[in-house]
Design an enzyme around this catalytic site. Structure first.
Site, PDB file in Angstrom:
ATOM      1  N   SER A 146       0.833  -1.214   0.000  1.00 29.57           N
ATOM      2  CA  SER A 146       0.000   0.000   0.000  1.00 29.57           C
ATOM      3  C   SER A 146       0.863   1.258   0.000  1.00 29.57           C
ATOM      4  CB  SER A 146      -0.953   0.002   1.199  1.00 29.57           C
ATOM      5  OG  SER A 146      -0.263   0.225   2.413  1.00 29.57           O
ATOM      6  N   HIS A 194       8.963   3.579   8.729  1.00 35.65           N
ATOM      7  CA  HIS A 194       8.844   2.694   9.891  1.00 35.65           C
ATOM      8  C   HIS A 194       7.619   3.132  10.692  1.00 35.65           C
ATOM      9  CE1 HIS A 194      10.135   0.119  13.210  1.00 35.65           C
ATOM     10  NE2 HIS A 194       9.900   1.129  14.028  1.00 35.65           N
TER      11      HIS A 194
HETATM   12  C1  GRF Z   1       2.866  -1.748   7.350  1.00 32.80           C
HETATM   13  O1  GRF Z   1       2.772  -2.265   8.661  1.00 32.80           O
HETATM   14  C2  GRF Z   1       3.628  -0.468   7.388  1.00 32.80           C
HETATM   15  O2  GRF Z   1       3.454   0.166   8.640  1.00 32.80           O
HETATM   16  C3  GRF Z   1       5.057  -0.904   7.223  1.00 32.80           C
HETATM   17  O3  GRF Z   1       5.025  -2.066   6.424  1.00 32.80           O
HETATM   18  C4  GRF Z   1       3.736  -2.706   6.561  1.00 32.80           C
HETATM   19  C5  GRF Z   1       3.160  -3.068   5.234  1.00 32.80           C
HETATM   20  O4  GRF Z   1       3.015  -1.912   4.481  1.00 32.80           O
HETATM   21  N1  GRF Z   1       5.814   0.153   6.620  1.00 32.80           N
HETATM   22  P1  GRF Z   1       2.557  -1.993   2.916  1.00 32.80           P
HETATM   23  O5  GRF Z   1       1.059  -1.968   2.910  1.00 32.80           O
HETATM   24  O6  GRF Z   1       3.106  -3.303   2.358  1.00 32.80           O
HETATM   25  O7  GRF Z   1       3.160  -0.764   2.304  1.00 32.80           O
END
Ligand code: GRF
Length: 195
Positions: free
Chosen positions: A12, A108
């Protein structure tokens, strides 16, 4: 500027970054790489027309050096100016970081320097924090350390579960990371603070 984005999961943050790199933005995505073929973000990147690569870490059986050499070779093939770690769940050693230092950033899900490492939301709730958030920082060999490029704060609400807090923080990640990348790509290191 050419940006490579490294993911491990749904991506995401990667989607938010890709969507932000349009118009007069100084950067464009050149690669999305995942360390597992079943990372959901790979299909999302392909849908957006971004080149994708998979470099599974498991065949390297814990030989981090060999995995990182392969990772460097694959990424270098796309000649990125910047690497964005976005939910990338492999620790990168000094060997890799030193070759990209100053050109690699990460997001992070905590207000660093608090809660480096994993399970940040559960730990913040356990500690009775009244606010939480996320941090974009330059990647150095020390885990979740390095110069801070931006932070976003969210309130901790009564009855928050780690999942509820994670969702609230993730919303802010999707705002903070694109803003921090744009500034970083323009050569501006002034930290961004979002409330
Ligand atoms: C999420 O927990 C985010 O806080 C951390 O990585 C995890 C997955 O994020 N940065 P994403 O949806 O794969 O970008």
């Amino acid at each position: 500027k050419r940006v490579a984005i490294l993911i491990s999961g749904g991506g995401s943050n990667m989607v938010s970054l890709v969507r932000s790199m349009t118009g007069d933005h100084p950067a464009r995505p050149c690669l999305v790489l995942a360390n597992s073929a079943d990372a959901g973000g790979l299909a999302r990147a392909a849908e957006m027309g971004i080149a994708t690569e998979v470099l599974d870490h498991r065949p390297f059986k814990g030989d981090r050096g060999q995995f990182e050499n392969a990772l460097h070779t694959v990424i270098s093939g796309y000649a990125p100016d910047i690497i964005c770690l976005a939910g990338f769940m492999r620790v990168l050693t000094e060997g890799f970081v030193s070759r990209w230092q100053g050109r690699m950033i990460n997001i992070h899900p905590s207000l660093l320097p608090k809660y480096r490492g994993l399970h940040t939301h559960a730990r913040a709730l356990e500690a009775g924090e009244t606010e939480a958030g996320c941090t974009v920082h330059e990647v150095t060999a020390a885990l979740d350390d390095g110069p801070i490029l931006g932070q976003a704060r969210v309130p901790v609400l009564d009855g928050d579960t780690p999942e509820a807090l994670a969702a609230r923080v993730l919303e802010m990640e999707h705002q903070l990371y694109p803003a921090a990348l744009r500034r970083f790509a323009a050569g501006d290191r002034t930290p961004i603070l979002l409330e």
